[in-house]
Design a protein around this motif. Structure first.
Motif, short mmCIF file in Angstrom:
data_model
loop_
_atom_site.label_atom_id
_atom_site.label_comp_id
_atom_site.label_asym_id
_atom_site.label_seq_id
_atom_site.Cartn_x
_atom_site.Cartn_y
_atom_site.Cartn_z
N GLN A 259 61.50 27.55 50.81
CA GLN A 259 61.91 26.30 50.17
C GLN A 259 61.16 25.11 50.76
OE1 GLN A 259 66.18 25.75 50.03
NE2 GLN A 259 66.53 27.96 50.09
N THR A 260 61.07 24.05 49.96
CA THR A 260 60.51 22.80 50.43
C THR A 260 61.61 21.95 51.04
OG1 THR A 260 60.92 21.55 48.39
CG2 THR A 260 58.92 22.91 48.47
N ALA A 261 61.24 20.73 51.50
CA ALA A 261 62.23 19.82 52.08
C ALA A 261 63.28 19.38 51.08
CB ALA A 261 61.52 18.59 52.65
N THR A 262 62.93 19.42 49.77
CA THR A 262 63.89 19.02 48.74
C THR A 262 64.49 20.24 48.04
OG1 THR A 262 62.08 18.76 47.14
CG2 THR A 262 62.79 16.79 48.34
N THR A 263 64.48 21.38 48.72
CA THR A 263 65.09 22.64 48.29
C THR A 263 64.44 23.26 47.06
OG1 THR A 263 66.88 21.76 46.89
CG2 THR A 263 67.31 21.89 49.26
N LYS A 264 63.24 22.82 46.69
CA LYS A 264 62.52 23.53 45.65
C LYS A 264 62.08 24.88 46.19
CE LYS A 264 60.36 19.38 43.66
NZ LYS A 264 59.06 18.70 43.40
N ILE A 265 62.05 25.88 45.31
CA ILE A 265 61.57 27.19 45.71
C ILE A 265 60.04 27.20 45.61
CG2 ILE A 265 61.69 29.66 45.30
CD1 ILE A 265 64.32 28.33 46.21
N LYS A 266 59.39 27.65 46.67
CA LYS A 266 57.93 27.76 46.67
C LYS A 266 57.56 29.04 45.94
CE LYS A 266 57.30 25.36 51.10
NZ LYS A 266 56.69 25.45 52.45
N ARG A 267 57.28 28.91 44.65
CA ARG A 267 57.08 30.09 43.81
C ARG A 267 55.85 30.90 44.20
NH1 ARG A 267 59.88 29.75 38.51
NH2 ARG A 267 61.39 28.06 38.69
N LEU A 268 54.76 30.22 44.51
CA LEU A 268 53.55 30.95 44.90
C LEU A 268 53.77 31.72 46.20
CD1 LEU A 268 50.77 28.34 44.03
CD2 LEU A 268 51.65 30.22 42.63
N ASP A 269 54.45 31.08 47.14
CA ASP A 269 54.76 31.73 48.40
C ASP A 269 55.71 32.90 48.17
OD1 ASP A 269 54.99 32.30 51.07
OD2 ASP A 269 56.05 30.47 51.63
N LEU A 270 56.69 32.71 47.28
CA LEU A 270 57.63 33.78 46.97
C LEU A 270 56.91 34.98 46.35
CD1 LEU A 270 60.50 34.89 46.74
CD2 LEU A 270 60.75 33.62 44.59
N ALA A 271 55.97 34.72 45.44
CA ALA A 271 55.22 35.82 44.82
C ALA A 271 54.44 36.61 45.87
CB ALA A 271 54.28 35.26 43.76
N LYS A 272 53.86 35.88 46.83
CA LYS A 272 53.12 36.54 47.91
C LYS A 272 54.05 37.39 48.76
CE LYS A 272 50.25 35.47 51.95
NZ LYS A 272 49.64 34.39 52.77
N ARG A 273 55.22 36.83 49.10
CA ARG A 273 56.17 37.58 49.93
C ARG A 273 56.71 38.81 49.20
NH1 ARG A 273 59.92 33.24 53.29
NH2 ARG A 273 58.25 31.76 53.83
N LEU A 274 56.86 38.68 47.89
CA LEU A 274 57.36 39.82 47.11
C LEU A 274 56.37 40.98 47.18
CD1 LEU A 274 59.75 40.59 45.21
CD2 LEU A 274 58.26 39.97 43.31
N VAL A 275 55.09 40.66 47.08
CA VAL A 275 54.07 41.71 47.20
C VAL A 275 54.08 42.32 48.59
CG1 VAL A 275 51.58 42.14 47.21
CG2 VAL A 275 52.59 40.70 45.43
N GLU A 276 54.21 41.46 49.62
CA GLU A 276 54.23 41.97 50.99
C GLU A 276 55.45 42.85 51.24
OE1 GLU A 276 54.18 38.36 53.16
OE2 GLU A 276 52.00 38.09 53.04
N ARG A 277 56.59 42.44 50.68
CA ARG A 277 57.79 43.25 50.86
C ARG A 277 57.65 44.58 50.16
NH1 ARG A 277 63.92 40.98 49.96
NH2 ARG A 277 63.26 39.77 51.77
N GLY A 278 57.01 44.58 48.98
CA GLY A 278 56.80 45.83 48.25
C GLY A 278 55.86 46.76 48.99
N SER A 279 54.82 46.17 49.59
CA SER A 279 53.85 46.99 50.34
C SER A 279 54.50 47.60 51.57
CB SER A 279 52.66 46.13 50.75
OG SER A 279 51.99 45.62 49.62
N ALA A 280 55.37 46.84 52.22
CA ALA A 280 56.03 47.33 53.43
C ALA A 280 57.00 48.46 53.12
CB ALA A 280 56.77 46.19 54.12
#
Length: 523
Positions: free
Chosen positions: A500-521
């Motif tokens: 999340q950002t300072a104003t609680t927006k979800i960082k979508r690009l970062d989330l997409a990257k983490r989703l791939v990393e979680r899937g790979s793990a």
């Protein structure tokens, strides 16, 4: 006449609290936390006390070597004193550069470099655990708001210093630097002037003038965001009691609201989403709220309905402002309890007459529509001066006198602006991800967040969070998603794990990257 009175009231950060104290010295400011710079003051203060604190802090900054036009980066633990420090820095003619406490040390170092060897105001916790050692070499001086460090100057440890009179800088001079959300990478540093802040203040103050009774105003807005300063000016100069929340924990918020009964409530869209559960609190902590206010992003229709239902006022109003760090608020829309159930949540309203202007530019020569959105551009005197250290990046966003927001949408025949997606978040062939998310939240009460992001090798992936992290009912999900474009199976995450950002927006690009990393793990 009203517009003229509003135009004559400046924000002027350095003397904001001082001027408010001259009008309403005993007006209350209630916090849900202790100030790091003065914990002995407790959590219930007067405007006069805070004005004195700012004057003392400004004098200590001056005694530490800070002078007019110097830049002072503020990166410290999350606390209302971040905002007060900005006012103190501006009071001596220096320029505060406010960085979110949630940023990592490496990112902070990059932003310090862009600021050109500034002073750094931080605390022991940040130095001990987050900031790299090189900040001492890259800063003109390191100052401490709390704690001790052998290589830093603790402001509270300085002996009595003579009070410095306020220094007024020209209105075209930089007066504040904040950063953008950083949803697409390293944040940009937005340079505000007295003129641009005043231009943002005018439309907001004009709308706020409709609130006649001096009811408590509760605010949970990022302490490093420019919106907070306009909100403070509107609230304090009119003598409204102020409640300031450091975080949006629903239980803490409910306790504060039940005790102080606000009549006006402002926070980020995602914080309102988390506060939906307050509706079930037997104390009815939102019952006295007549005016709900949300800026930054379009808000989900379900959340609007629930907030309005939680109010016991016969005519509650939910005001939504659409804007951006670079330009401030540019459009507004009001919702009432009588709002139709099928109202379009993507509609973010109309521009402020005589103050802001909007247009939507075609991407392919065809008229922008719901199925073929265009680039949203705005024109306003509230536009920032530049991106600090990134002039070319700033120039790339300018289209003559217009500013490209980075959002996609269209305008109806009546002129109402509809926001469909961020440019970088558009998924080819899917349609509006934001509209789809609205639909899912409307149909599934158990959802507290849903973010649709591109799939790594297939259809888009909906990342979902549920109340109390309960397992998602896949049968109910399939029914709710049946009318939407094809998606992969939902990935369930804890809300606390979403970037999340300072104003609680979800960082979508970062989330997409983490989703791939979680899937790979998991393979």
């Amino acid at each position: 006449m009203l517009l003229q009175r509003v135009a004559n009231r400046g924000i002027r950060l350095g003397t904001l609290f001082e001027r408010a104290a001259a009008r309403h010295p005993t007006n209350d400011i209630t916090l849900d936390h202790d100030l790091d710079i003065a914990p002995e003051l407790g959590r219930r203060l007067t405007v006069g006390t805070v004005a004195d604190l700012i004057a003392d802090l400004a004098s200590r900054l001056h005694a530490s070597g800070v002078r007019p036009t110097d830049r002072v980066v503020v990166f410290k633990s999350n606390n209302f004193d971040v905002t007060l420090a900005a006012c103190a820095i501006a009071r001596i003619g220096a320029v505060p550069v406010l960085l979110s406490p949630a940023l990592d040390g490496a990112t902070v170092l990059q932003l310090i470099h862009r600021a050109g060897r500034p002073y750094l105001l931080t605390d022991q916790a940040k130095l001990d655990h987050e900031l790299p050692e090189s900040v001492f070499a890259d800063s003109a001086g390191v100052l401490l708001a709390a704690g001790d460090h052998p290589r830093a100057t603790a402001l509270r440890a300085l002996p009595e210093v003579p009070q410095i009179a306020p220094i007024t800088m020209p209105p075209e001079h930089p007066t504040l630097v904040t950063h953008t959300s950083g949803t697409t990478g390293v944040p940009k540093l937005a340079v505000h002037t007295g003129h641009t802040l005043q231009a943002r203040y005018r439309p907001q103050a004009t709308v706020a003038a409709m609130v006649r009774q001096r009811v408590p105003v509760a605010i949970h807005v990022s302490f490093v965001h420019s919106r907070l300063f306009t909100a403070l000016a509107i609230t304090l100069l009119r003598g409204f009691p102020l409640l300031v929340l450091a975080d949006d924990d629903p239980d803490r918020a409910a306790d504060l609201f039940a005790a102080h009964r606000p009549g006006v409530l402002e926070t980020h869209p995602n914080s309102f989403l988390r506060w939906e559960r307050l509706i079930d609190d037997p104390r009815r902590p939102l019952a006295t709220v007549r005016y709900f206010s949300s800026t930054f992003d379009a808000i989900h229709p379900r959340t609007v309905r629930r907030m309005l239902t939680a109010s016991a006022h016969p005519r509650p109003i939910f005001g939504q402002l659409y804007g951006q760090s670079e330009v401030g608020p540019v459009a507004a829309r009001a919702f009432t309890i009588h709002r139709p159930e099928d109202a379009d949540g993507r509609c973010v309203g109309m521009p402020f007459p005589g103050m802001t202007d909007l247009r939507v530019v075609s991407r392919d020569g065809r008229r922008p529509t719901a199925m073929n959105p265009g680039y949203i551009e705005v024109r306003t005197d509230g536009r920032i001066l530049t991106y600090l250290g990134e002039q070319q990046r700033y120039d790339n966003q300018r289209q003559g006198s217009w500013w490209r927001m980075g959002d996609l949408g269209y305008r109806t025949r009546l002129g109402c602006l509809h926001l469909l997606d961020r440019e970088v978040d558009e998924i080819d062939g899917f349609g509006s991800t934001l509209a789809a998310e609205d639909t899912l939240l409307d149909r599934l009460d158990e959802l507290i967040e849903v973010i649709i992001i591109p799939g790594p090798d297939g259809p888009p992936v909906p990342v979902v969070c549920t109340v109390d992290d309960r397992p998602l009912d896949l049968t109910r999900w399939a029914s709710a998603a049946s009318t939407l474009p094809p998606m992969a199976a939902p990935a369930q995450w804890r809300l606390a794990d979403l970037p999340q950002t300072a104003t609680t927006k979800i960082k979508r690009l970062d989330l997409a990257k983490r989703l791939v990393e979680r899937g790979s793990a998991a393979e």
